[in-house]
Structure formats: C-alpha cells, structure tokens
Write a protein that holds these residues in place. Structure first.
Motif, PDB file in Angstrom:
ATOM      1  N   LYS A   1       5.496  81.605 -64.901  1.00 15.42           N
ATOM      2  CA  LYS A   1       5.261  82.750 -65.764  1.00 15.42           C
ATOM      3  C   LYS A   1       6.313  82.947 -66.847  1.00 15.42           C
ATOM      4  O   LYS A   1       6.163  83.841 -67.679  1.00 15.42           O
ATOM      5  N   GLU A   2       7.377  82.137 -66.873  1.00 16.50           N
ATOM      6  CA  GLU A   2       8.464  82.458 -67.803  1.00 16.50           C
ATOM      7  C   GLU A   2       9.214  81.204 -68.237  1.00 16.50           C
ATOM      8  O   GLU A   2       9.365  80.253 -67.482  1.00 16.50           O
ATOM      9  N   TYR A   3       9.693  81.237 -69.508  1.00 18.99           N
ATOM     10  CA  TYR A   3      10.581  80.212 -70.044  1.00 18.99           C
ATOM     11  C   TYR A   3      12.024  80.705 -69.928  1.00 18.99           C
ATOM     12  O   TYR A   3      12.307  81.902 -70.069  1.00 18.99           O
ATOM     13  N   PHE A   4      12.964  79.757 -69.726  1.00 20.06           N
ATOM     14  CA  PHE A   4      14.392  80.070 -69.707  1.00 20.06           C
ATOM     15  C   PHE A   4      15.108  79.039 -70.574  1.00 20.06           C
ATOM     16  O   PHE A   4      15.097  77.847 -70.255  1.00 20.06           O
ATOM     17  N   LEU A   5      15.687  79.515 -71.691  1.00 15.48           N
ATOM     18  CA  LEU A   5      16.443  78.622 -72.559  1.00 15.48           C
ATOM     19  C   LEU A   5      17.913  78.731 -72.173  1.00 15.48           C
ATOM     20  O   LEU A   5      18.534  79.780 -72.316  1.00 15.48           O
ATOM     21  N   GLU A   6      18.460  77.639 -71.679  1.00 13.54           N
ATOM     22  CA  GLU A   6      19.822  77.625 -71.153  1.00 13.54           C
ATOM     23  C   GLU A   6      20.785  77.121 -72.225  1.00 13.54           C
ATOM     24  O   GLU A   6      20.632  76.017 -72.736  1.00 13.54           O
ATOM     25  N   ILE A   7      21.771  77.973 -72.563  1.00 15.29           N
ATOM     26  CA  ILE A   7      22.775  77.606 -73.553  1.00 15.29           C
ATOM     27  C   ILE A   7      24.158  77.750 -72.930  1.00 15.29           C
ATOM     28  O   ILE A   7      24.316  78.280 -71.823  1.00 15.29           O
ATOM     29  N   VAL A   8      25.193  77.311 -73.671  1.00 16.32           N
ATOM     30  CA  VAL A   8      26.568  77.389 -73.190  1.00 16.32           C
ATOM     31  C   VAL A   8      27.445  78.153 -74.182  1.00 16.32           C
ATOM     32  O   VAL A   8      28.272  78.977 -73.782  1.00 16.32           O
TER      33      VAL A   8
ATOM     34  N   PRO B   1      26.720  86.174 -66.822  1.00 20.39           N
ATOM     35  CA  PRO B   1      25.604  86.049 -67.762  1.00 20.39           C
ATOM     36  C   PRO B   1      24.332  85.695 -67.005  1.00 20.39           C
ATOM     37  O   PRO B   1      24.387  85.144 -65.899  1.00 20.39           O
ATOM     38  N   PRO B   2      23.178  86.013 -67.569  1.00 21.98           N
ATOM     39  CA  PRO B   2      21.922  85.678 -66.886  1.00 21.98           C
ATOM     40  C   PRO B   2      21.786  84.165 -66.727  1.00 21.98           C
ATOM     41  O   PRO B   2      22.236  83.397 -67.577  1.00 21.98           O
ATOM     42  N   SER B   3      21.189  83.763 -65.647  1.00 22.50           N
ATOM     43  CA  SER B   3      20.972  82.332 -65.397  1.00 22.50           C
ATOM     44  C   SER B   3      19.533  82.130 -64.947  1.00 22.50           C
ATOM     45  O   SER B   3      18.851  83.075 -64.555  1.00 22.50           O
TER      46      SER B   3
ATOM     47  N   GLU C   1      16.047  73.429 -80.556  1.00 20.06           N
ATOM     48  CA  GLU C   1      17.144  72.819 -81.315  1.00 20.06           C
ATOM     49  C   GLU C   1      18.486  73.054 -80.644  1.00 20.06           C
ATOM     50  O   GLU C   1      19.454  72.343 -80.910  1.00 20.06           O
ATOM     51  N   VAL C   2      18.556  74.061 -79.763  1.00 15.53           N
ATOM     52  CA  VAL C   2      19.789  74.345 -79.024  1.00 15.53           C
ATOM     53  C   VAL C   2      19.443  74.500 -77.557  1.00 15.53           C
ATOM     54  O   VAL C   2      18.341  74.903 -77.195  1.00 15.53           O
ATOM     55  N   GLY C   3      20.413  74.183 -76.700  1.00 17.53           N
ATOM     56  CA  GLY C   3      20.233  74.410 -75.267  1.00 17.53           C
ATOM     57  C   GLY C   3      19.212  73.505 -74.624  1.00 17.53           C
ATOM     58  O   GLY C   3      18.794  72.480 -75.178  1.00 17.53           O
ATOM     59  N   ALA C   4      18.817  73.908 -73.426  1.00 21.40           N
ATOM     60  CA  ALA C   4      17.830  73.155 -72.645  1.00 21.40           C
ATOM     61  C   ALA C   4      16.794  74.141 -72.119  1.00 21.40           C
ATOM     62  O   ALA C   4      17.135  75.223 -71.642  1.00 21.40           O
ATOM     63  N   LEU C   5      15.522  73.747 -72.198  1.00 18.54           N
ATOM     64  CA  LEU C   5      14.419  74.644 -71.840  1.00 18.54           C
ATOM     65  C   LEU C   5      13.953  74.379 -70.410  1.00 18.54           C
ATOM     66  O   LEU C   5      13.683  73.247 -70.027  1.00 18.54           O
ATOM     67  N   TYR C   6      13.885  75.464 -69.626  1.00 24.22           N
ATOM     68  CA  TYR C   6      13.352  75.416 -68.262  1.00 24.22           C
ATOM     69  C   TYR C   6      12.178  76.393 -68.188  1.00 24.22           C
ATOM     70  O   TYR C   6      12.007  77.244 -69.051  1.00 24.22           O
TER      71      TYR C   6
ATOM     72  N   VAL D   1      16.781  84.049 -72.683  1.00 24.03           N
ATOM     73  CA  VAL D   1      17.931  83.179 -72.941  1.00 24.03           C
ATOM     74  C   VAL D   1      18.928  83.361 -71.801  1.00 24.03           C
ATOM     75  O   VAL D   1      19.303  84.490 -71.463  1.00 24.03           O
ATOM     76  N   VAL D   2      19.348  82.263 -71.190  1.00 19.42           N
ATOM     77  CA  VAL D   2      20.277  82.308 -70.065  1.00 19.42           C
ATOM     78  C   VAL D   2      21.433  81.343 -70.340  1.00 19.42           C
ATOM     79  O   VAL D   2      21.443  80.618 -71.330  1.00 19.42           O
ATOM     80  N   VAL D   3      22.401  81.376 -69.429  1.00 20.07           N
ATOM     81  CA  VAL D   3      23.590  80.540 -69.585  1.00 20.07           C
ATOM     82  C   VAL D   3      23.635  79.511 -68.463  1.00 20.07           C
ATOM     83  O   VAL D   3      23.363  79.833 -67.300  1.00 20.07           O
TER      84      VAL D   3
END
Length: 623
Positions: free
Chosen positions: A587-594, A320-322, A578-583, A616-618
């Motif tokens: 230039k870009e946001y990455f919302l990390e979920i599991v 999955p994308p990270s 509300e879900v995951g963690a935001l990085y 959205v990444v994992v």
C-alpha cells in the motif's frame, strides 16, 4: 550536504502542583498487649463468663478458663470448622455449651458485670481490648443472649454436635438497648475511620470522613462519629478511645509535602515508604518522527512521570522515519533490470548481425563496399549504445529513445541486413545466370559450327553425286556416240572417243559418293537446326534480360529470421528515483535517502509515484 542522523531533545515538566492521596505517620505507639490482664480477670470471675469469637480462641485464655471451676461458661463462635481446635479443648473434663453463629462479626468476653471488646480475633497472641462498665455490659449481655438463642444453627455439648435447643425466652433482639446495639450498615457522618493496614480494605476509604487512617494494630475496620463507635456489627456509645499507632490519609500537592517526610502513597505498596523528590532526570529512549522535517519538534506520545517527583528533566532521541521491515526493493528495479537486459540482448543480436554483414560484405567488396562501410559505422554506434545506462533515463526520455532513436537504428540494421542478404542472393543468382548464359551461348555457337560443318559436308557429297551423275550421263552419251561411229566405221573417231570414254569412266570411279552419309547428314542437319532454334528460343526467353524473383521458401526464411531478432521492449510504469532508493509494500512507497541535500527532490517525487501512499525515510546506506 550532511548526513541525516538522530537528534537528542529535552524538556522539563513540573509536577509540583499535582495532588496525591498518601498516608503519613500520625503516631507509632502500639496498643497491642497480651492477655495477662484478661486472664487474671477470668481466674477471678465469680458467676458467669460469656465468650464471642470469630475464630479459634487463644490457648492462654482457654488455660485460664480451665483454672476456674466456679463459673458458668457459654461460648458462641462464627464457625465450628475454623474454631475446631477450640472445640476440642472443651470435652467432659471442661464441659460447656458452644454454639455456632454464622452472622457473628465481633470478638468480646463478658466476665460477670464487666465486658471486654477486642478489636482483633481472639486467636491472636496480642490484641487491643476496650473495657466496658456495667451499663455497656448489660446491653452487650443481651446481644450475646440474642446471638446464643436466636441465631445459633448448631450446638456442641461435650462431644455431641446437634441442633440448638430453642430459646425459652421471647426474642431478645427486639429490646431497646441504650449503650450497645447491633447494626446492619456502617455509621453515617463519620468523624474518624480506621482500617487495617491491608489494601483489601481500601474501598472503605471512599466513605465520607473527616479523618481517615490505617493501623498496623487492627484487623477490623473501626468507624467513629460524634455519637458512636462501630466495630464489626456492633456500635457503642462513644467513650474516649483512640488508636495511637496510625497513619493518616491526606491529600496534598507535591510541593506541600516535605522532602524529608516518609509517606505511603494510597495506591502503592502499603508496606513501603517513599519520599518526595525535588527533581529527577529521565531518558525516554527513542521516538520515531513521522517525517524528516518534523524531527526538531517530535515528542513522545506521553511524558511518563516518575512518581512523586516535583519536576522531571526528560530527554529522548528522535529517530528519522525508516521503512518498515516488510518493505521490499521496488519492483521498478527489476523492471529496469529486465529492460536493460533485453536492451543489451538486442544490442548483442544486432552486433552479431552487423559483424556477419561486415565480414560477408568485405569478401564481396566489389559489390557491397557501401554496405561494408555502413556496417563498420553501425558497429561503432553499438559500442556507444552498450555503455548507455538506460536505467538513468527518465520515463519520457527512455520512451523517446526506445520508440524513436533506438527503434530506427534497430530497424535500419535489420533492413540493411535484409537488403544485403537479398542483394547478395540476387548477385549470386545473377552470377549463376550469367554463367549459364555463357554456357548456353557457347553451346549455340558450337551447334551452329557443327551445323555449318554438316552442311558443308552435305554440299560436298551433293556436288560429288551431281558430278558423278553428270559423268555418267556423259559416259552414256559418249557410248552412244561411239556406237554411232562404229556403225559408220569411223575407226579414228571411235578410238578417240573410246579414250575419252575411258578417261570419263576413270574419273567417275575416282569420285566417291556416300548416299548413306548424305542421308544421315540431311537428318542430322534437320535435328541440328531444330536444336539451334530451341537454344535460340531459350536464350531469347531466359538469357536476354536478367530478372530476379526470390523463391517463396527464401521469403519465408527471411521473415522467420527477422522475427527471431526483433523483441519489443516494455517500459516500466515510472522512472527510477534520481535520489535515494525506492522500497514498497502493498500500500505504500518508501524513498530511502541519507543526506539532507536530497530531501527537497525526494519530497517532489511524491508527484511521480502517485498510485500508492508515499513517504520519505532515512536508511543506513541510502541504497
């Protein structure tokens, strides 16, 4: 709910129709032999031997030349430097004429009327030779003479190297030769093409030819068509000759090559043979999917084939994308931490204010019972606010809470504290005023009583003085009466009057007047009266109605105190996810979920974080 993990995919790709250029063995009988046959011919030569060599000459051949003194020997070499060892063998013991011809590209030996063409340099221990009859030898002799006389640049005779002697003959190269001739280009319309087994000759295979080979036995390329064979810069009318140790160049699809065949791919190592494989398994490692949704359809950018395999079963792991390595926890978290810290600090300040207010108002409960009860209620409210996690509120609810509910609560406490301190100060001033009023009223009463006493004393002294004055007047009048009676010699009456006079004089003596005290009292009464008037005016002016006006320094201290307490809370730009963690990167946001259950919500959050690219990444732990 399930954890988003790597998946394994596979695919079979068929390469059986792919075509390759390859060599396959077309004969393995070597034609390389030593020089025994040639040596025998040299030893038995009768007239002349001409030798052309692109390298030094084998010692076996030179030794044979030494054994025949009956012949005339002439030699041409491509380079004196490369043939240095050969030149050293021919000195005064075996003098011969040796010339350097840089354009020489062939190796041959002419022995009387027969000639021998060698495919490889004469320095080799073994070689392939082609024997030519008198007709070919005649042409080859003319070519030798042309090289010797027309193209030589140096000459060695015994130990001397010098410029060559000019030819006494017309240029031989202009003659028409029937069987052998020199060429400047390769043959056209080749029917067979042979190259050495060396990839530096691979470009020659690009030429058109029906048959193409490489051979272990040769070190020069050989071209053949229906009329001629070319080796180096010489072409010969075709005689029946072929190489028996050779690998044929072919082009076939993988399916048409036998699995048992040993082949050499044209573009691979020519010293290693391989066989075509029917099938192989290849693990392509891991591939990162662009998005979580595309994982099931994610393939490698290319399926790297295992060479010379008819079909390949590929398998690979899809990751999955990270987030990239340079992505950091979003600054929103720091903004919310700061907001929460500031919020808790304000609660702490408010709690301190309320605690002081509750304590002080309790001590003055007779005046501030309501303020005390409200302070206790607000302290309970602060305990509720302490456990309120403002980081969990969305930006709208957070704004409403901070700008309305909490702001009103905060301002109400500040106002209550301000009002309490102001009222407390007023009560303190009023109490002091009442106390001062009582003192001054007591002082007035005392002054009035003192004035009354002074007036009573003055009245008493005035009465004595008047009485005494009256008595003195009576005494004078009585004395005059006595004098009148004495003149009339009325003894009885004089005696009576004398007794009365005596009594009056005694009475007058008994009266003790005090003019000094009376004068002092009159002055004191005046002063006391003035003092009483002053006090009455002061009471009328200051102590009739209580008025409270805060002093300027008290107002300033109150304002300064309020400024220290208040702190404006700055809202973050966005709500936390509300879900995951935001990085984020620059230039870009990455919302990390599991978990995949969070995917739909995570994708929708793209509409919130709109000032940068969003993905959205994992993550490993979803923090």
């Amino acid at each position: 709910m399930s954890k988003i993990e790597n998946i394994n995919l596979n695919k079979t790709v068929y390469y059986s129709d792919e075509r390759i250029d390859y060599f396959i063995c077309d004969g393995d009988e070597t034609q390389l032999v030593d020089y025994s046959y040639i040596i025998n011919k040299i030893k038995n030569a009768k007239k002349i031997i001409n030798i052309a060599s692109t390298s030094k000459i084998s010692d076996d051949i030179i030794d044979a030349l030494y054994q025949n003194d009956a012949i005339n020997l002439y030699m041409i070499v491509k380079s004196f430097e490369s043939a240095k060892a050969t030149l050293q063998r021919f000195d005064s013991k075996k003098p011969t004429v040796i010339r350097e011809v840089e354009s020489l590209e062939n190796n041959f030996i002419i022995i009387d009327d027969i000639s021998y063409l060698f495919v490889n340099p004469l320095s080799n221990k073994t070689n392939i030779s082609i024997e030519y009859n008198e007709k070919y030898t005649k042409d080859l002799s003319f070519i030798f003479q042309s090289y010797f006389w027309d193209y030589a640049i140096k000459e060695k005779l015994v130990d001397t190297i010098s410029d060559p002697v000019e030819s006494p003959y017309p240029p031989i190269g202009k003659r028409d030769l029937e069987y052998v001739n020199t060429v400047s280009a390769t043959l056209d319309n080749c029917t067979a093409l042979y190259i050495p087994k060396n990839k530096k000759f691979i470009e020659i295979l690009e030429q058109e030819s029906e048959n193409k080979f490489f051979s272990d036995d040769i070190q020069m390329s050989v071209y053949m068509n229906k009329e001629y064979m070319q080796i180096g810069k010489l072409k010969f009318s075709v005689l029946e000759f072929d190489f028996t140790n050779r690998w044929r160049l072919k082009n076939d699809s993988l399916k048409d090559i036998g699995l048992e065949d040993e082949i050499i791919p044209k573009n691979d190592d020519w010293n290693q043979t391989i066989s075509i494989s029917e099938s192989k398994d290849i693990n392509l490692g891991s591939v990162v999917s662009d998005t979580i949704e595309k994982m099931e359809n994610t393939q490698p950018k290319e399926f790297i084939g295992k060479p010379y395999t008819q079909s390949i079963n590929y398998n690979w792991d899809v990751l999955p994308p990270s987030k990239p390595d340079d992505a950091k926890k979003s600054s929103l978290y720091n903004e919310y931490d700061k907001l929460n810290n500031d919020y808790q600090e304000q609660l702490k300040q408010l709690e301190h204010q309320l605690s002081d207010l509750e304590k002080e108002s309790g001590l003055l409960n007779q005046w501030f019972g309501g303020a005390n009860r409200k302070a206790k209620q607000n302290l309970k409210k602060i305990e509720e606010y302490k456990v309120k996690d403002v980081t969990k509120l969305n930006i709208v609810d957070l704004d409403n809470f901070l700008s309305k509910e909490f702001k009103c609560f905060y301002e109400d406490i500040v106002k209550s504290d301000k009002d309490f301190k102001s009222e407390k100060k007023r009560k303190e001033v009023e109490s002091k005023w009442t106390e001062e009023k009582g003192k001054i009223e007591n002082s007035l009463t005392k002054k009035i009583n003192e004035l009354k006493d002074s007036k009573n004393r003055l009245a008493e002294l005035t009465k004595i003085t008047q009485k005494k004055k009256e008595l003195k007047s009576q005494i004078v009048e009585l004395k005059n009466s006595i004098k009148s009676l004495q003149s009339k010699d009325e003894t009885y009456d004089v005696s009576e009057k004398s007794r009365e006079l005596k009594a009056l004089e005694n009475k007058e003596k008994e009266l003790k007047d005090n003019p000094k005290e009376q004068t002092k009292l009159e002055k004191s009464i005046k002063n006391q009266t003035n003092e009483i008037q002053r006090i009455e005016e002061e009471i009328k002016e200051k102590y009739t109605n209580f008025k409270y006006t805060p002093k300027e320094n008290e107002i300033k201290n109150t304002q300064k105190s309020n400024e220290k307490v208040y702190k404006q809370l700055k809202l973050p730009k966005y709500s936390l996810p509300e879900v995951g963690a935001l990085y984020e990167t620059q230039k870009e946001y990455f919302l990390e979920i599991v978990d995949d259950a969070d995917l739909d919500k995570a994708n929708k959050l793209k509409q919130r974080y709109e000032d940068k690219e969003y993905k959205v990444v994992v993550g490993d732990n979803g923090e």
